[in-house]
Design an enzyme around this catalytic site. Structure first.
Site, mmCIF file in Angstrom:
data_model
loop_
_atom_site.group_PDB
_atom_site.id
_atom_site.type_symbol
_atom_site.label_atom_id
_atom_site.label_comp_id
_atom_site.label_asym_id
_atom_site.label_seq_id
_atom_site.Cartn_x
_atom_site.Cartn_y
_atom_site.Cartn_z
ATOM 1 N N HIS A 188 -0.558 -23.900 27.268
ATOM 2 C CA HIS A 188 0.000 -24.814 28.258
ATOM 3 C C HIS A 188 -0.881 -24.790 29.492
ATOM 4 O O HIS A 188 -1.404 -23.740 29.848
ATOM 5 C CB HIS A 188 1.435 -24.401 28.629
ATOM 6 N N ASP B 133 7.232 -27.318 22.629
ATOM 7 C CA ASP B 133 7.185 -28.108 21.398
ATOM 8 C C ASP B 133 7.150 -27.269 20.137
ATOM 9 O O ASP B 133 7.294 -27.800 19.034
ATOM 10 C CB ASP B 133 5.954 -29.031 21.413
HETATM 11 N N1 ACO Z 1 -5.299 -23.271 19.876
HETATM 12 C C1 ACO Z 1 -6.483 -22.628 19.979
HETATM 13 N N2 ACO Z 1 -7.168 -22.489 21.133
HETATM 14 C C2 ACO Z 1 -6.615 -22.999 22.249
HETATM 15 C C3 ACO Z 1 -5.377 -23.674 22.224
HETATM 16 C C4 ACO Z 1 -4.718 -23.794 20.980
HETATM 17 N N3 ACO Z 1 -3.544 -24.423 20.908
HETATM 18 N N4 ACO Z 1 -5.076 -24.092 23.480
HETATM 19 C C5 ACO Z 1 -6.089 -23.700 24.258
HETATM 20 N N5 ACO Z 1 -7.019 -23.037 23.520
HETATM 21 C C6 ACO Z 1 -8.227 -22.378 24.029
HETATM 22 C C7 ACO Z 1 -9.314 -23.392 24.360
HETATM 23 O O1 ACO Z 1 -10.160 -23.625 23.252
HETATM 24 C C8 ACO Z 1 -10.018 -22.704 25.504
HETATM 25 O O2 ACO Z 1 -10.803 -21.686 24.953
HETATM 26 P P1 ACO Z 1 -12.212 -21.268 25.660
HETATM 27 O O3 ACO Z 1 -11.824 -20.753 27.023
HETATM 28 O O4 ACO Z 1 -12.794 -20.245 24.760
HETATM 29 O O5 ACO Z 1 -13.023 -22.532 25.724
HETATM 30 C C9 ACO Z 1 -8.868 -22.016 26.270
HETATM 31 O O6 ACO Z 1 -7.868 -21.757 25.271
HETATM 32 C C10 ACO Z 1 -8.280 -22.841 27.405
HETATM 33 O O7 ACO Z 1 -7.890 -24.093 26.872
HETATM 34 P P2 ACO Z 1 -7.987 -25.463 27.653
HETATM 35 O O8 ACO Z 1 -8.035 -26.583 26.654
HETATM 36 O O9 ACO Z 1 -9.075 -25.392 28.676
HETATM 37 O O10 ACO Z 1 -6.624 -25.439 28.430
HETATM 38 P P3 ACO Z 1 -5.904 -26.694 29.026
HETATM 39 O O11 ACO Z 1 -5.030 -26.184 30.101
HETATM 40 O O12 ACO Z 1 -6.877 -27.769 29.376
HETATM 41 O O13 ACO Z 1 -5.035 -27.272 27.788
HETATM 42 C C11 ACO Z 1 -3.269 -27.662 26.283
HETATM 43 C C12 ACO Z 1 -3.676 -27.057 27.650
HETATM 44 C C13 ACO Z 1 -3.741 -29.123 26.198
HETATM 45 C C14 ACO Z 1 -1.745 -27.654 26.198
HETATM 46 C C15 ACO Z 1 -3.881 -26.820 25.148
HETATM 47 O O14 ACO Z 1 -3.403 -25.491 25.216
HETATM 48 C C16 ACO Z 1 -3.602 -27.401 23.748
HETATM 49 O O15 ACO Z 1 -4.343 -28.270 23.284
HETATM 50 N N6 ACO Z 1 -2.507 -26.953 23.051
HETATM 51 C C17 ACO Z 1 -2.141 -27.488 21.769
HETATM 52 C C18 ACO Z 1 -1.391 -28.814 21.965
HETATM 53 C C19 ACO Z 1 0.004 -28.605 22.493
HETATM 54 O O16 ACO Z 1 0.780 -27.786 22.026
HETATM 55 N N7 ACO Z 1 0.347 -29.445 23.501
HETATM 56 C C20 ACO Z 1 1.693 -29.438 24.111
HETATM 57 C C21 ACO Z 1 1.642 -28.904 25.505
HETATM 58 S S1 ACO Z 1 3.254 -28.818 26.171
HETATM 59 C C22 ACO Z 1 3.602 -30.385 26.590
HETATM 60 O O17 ACO Z 1 2.793 -31.179 26.937
HETATM 61 C C23 ACO Z 1 4.957 -30.788 26.540
#
Ligand code: ACO
Length: 429
Positions: free
Chosen positions: A307, A364
């Protein structure tokens, strides 16, 4: 004297005020930055940028706190009705009995949608994604209520639009479902609760009338409350930005629905169940999927994990996980996907990749399990999220309008070509 920060640019010192919120969170007010220095800030994804001051929702990502207008999400999910929470978010205080009665009655009066809208549904292909249908239908509502398009509309007109939206979204959502099922539309029942009416419109058939099950009704009420607002997230920021151009509220909410649809936002609830089903069909080798999620050459992400703001836990996920257990038990549903979800959560929570990055199950991760138990099809999950989020979008839009916020218009750092002369087609390589 109020706090300030000094910024040195090209050897010259500038001073900017610090703004402090009611929970002591601090921000540097850079609204005069460009005028004074010629510089702008660059912040992809607005990770460090506050777009507004807001009094609606407080969220502390480090400590997993979420409050609507000062009330904890735990208490609201336990004790309130969804319409009470909607009133709280939109008007700032919990309603008294008279106010709630009026609010409920007014919403009940507006549940029907214009019969012409049936023809829009007929034109959609069967199997059309319900989020696409919903976004279009909500935008088209503005054409039936042209007074909503007037930026100088009266408070009475705004109130009517707000009540119409809350009343009609469940009607249109259930019609999208019925369209895909090829079943006849069920009209609203004004003697039922907000959730009860929605369930009846979804599941009633001419051959088999639907009796609202109180377990299902309570579970839905809780889910909608948990989703009702989440401060400046992607879809809410979209609603505020679209609304800031003085586009009408229907269109602003329609844009919010479009933003919510994405799998990185509300669309994650559909993606989670699809992922869990794929894992099951693939033989249930959890480590394989965890490794895929960690592999930077693989675009797969563990859906429902991570998140932008919560880096320790998502308080809504805790409530939902408990509710999923209760609902499945009360309804006597044995869902193998729930077991996979629980095992996957354990594996991920013990893996250093997820721990180091603060990746925990989000709202979610478990919501889809409850929706499945309530017989809601997977492609309707994000629609359910939209039903819950509507009061938040409205409250945030209203706050933006009342604060007379300027049109949302970020700047950019241009990295394209410098000026060059046009070359006629015959002379190009
Ligand atoms: N699975 C694997 N790796 C992940 C995940 C994941 N679900 N989420 C983040 N990471 C990793 C990224 O690859 C990144 O790694 P790095 O530092 O080695 O490059 C690090 O964790 C940080 O991730 P970001 O994408 O920079 O974090 P951001 O805050 O931009 O993204 C997000 C947040 C979009 C929710 C992300 O965690 C994600 O894509 N999750 C899966 C989709 C999801 O469940 N979305 C619902 C969110 S809740 C809502 O909107 C109601």
């Amino acid at each position: 004297m109020s706090e300030t920060v000094q910024i040195i640019i090209e050897g010259k010192e500038y001073e900017f005020p610090v703004v402090e919120g009611s929970e002591q969170e601090k921000a540097i007010d850079i609204s005069k930055l460009r005028a004074q220095t010629g510089y702008i800030t660059l912040d992809y994804g607005f990770k460090n940028t506050g777009s507004t001051k807001s009094a609606i929702t407080y969220l502390d990502g480090e400590n997993g706190i979420l409050r609507y207008r000062g009330y904890s999400i735990e208490e609201l999910a336990e004790k309130a009705s969804f319409l009470e929470v909607a009133f709280l978010l939109i008007y700032g205080e919990l309603p008294n009995k008279k106010q709630l009665d009026y609010f409920q009655e007014s919403i009940t009066q507006h549940t029907l949608v214009h019969e012409n809208m049936k023809r829009f549904f007929e034109a959609f292909p069967q199997g059309a994604h319900p989020m696409g249908m919903l976004s279009s239908m909500i935008s088209s509502l503005s054409t039936f209520y042209p007074e909503s398009q007037n930026p100088n509309r009266s408070v009475v007109d705004i109130e009517k639009t707000i009540h119409r939206l809350i009343a009609k979204l469940p009607t249109l959502a259930s019609q999208a479902y019925k369209h895909n099922m090829g079943h006849p539309t069920v009209y609203p029942s004004n003697d039922l609760s907000y959730c009860g009416n929605f369930l009846k419109m979804m599941f009633s058939l001419p051959t088999e009338p639907y009796e609202v099950d109180s377990v299902v009704e309570r579970a839905l009420n809780k889910l909608l409350i948990l989703h009702a607002d989440h401060e400046q997230n992607c879809s809410t920021s979209t609603v505020r930005v679209v609304g800031s151009s003085q586009a009408n509220l229907y269109s602003s909410v329609s844009a919010g629905i479009a933003a919510l649809w994405g799998p990185l936002h509300g669309g994650a609830n559909q993606a989670v169940i699809e992922m869990l089903e794929s894992i099951r069909e693939d033989g249930g080798d959890l480590q394989k999927w965890i490794d895929k999620a960690k592999d930077k050459n693989d675009s797969f992400r563990l859906m429902g994990f991570g998140h932008r703001v919560y880096k320790n836990f998502d308080p809504r996920a805790r409530i939902i996980k408990k509710a999923a257990d209760e609902v499945l038990e009360q309804l006597g549903v044995d869902d193998p996907v729930l077991d996979i979800a629980k095992q996957l959560e354990q594996v991920a929570l013990n893996d250093s990749y997820f721990v180091e990055r603060g990746l925990y199950p989000n709202v979610d991760f478990y919501s889809g399990i409850i929706y499945r138990a309530l017989n809601i099809p997977t492609d309707m999950f994000t629609v359910m999220f939209a039903l819950g989020r509507l009061p938040g979008w409205i409250a945030q839009w209203k706050e933006m309008v009342e604060n007379r916020e300027p049109i949302g218009r970020p700047r950019q750092v241009f990295t394209g070509s410098k000026e060059r002369s046009f070359v006629v087609l015959a002379d190009r390589d």
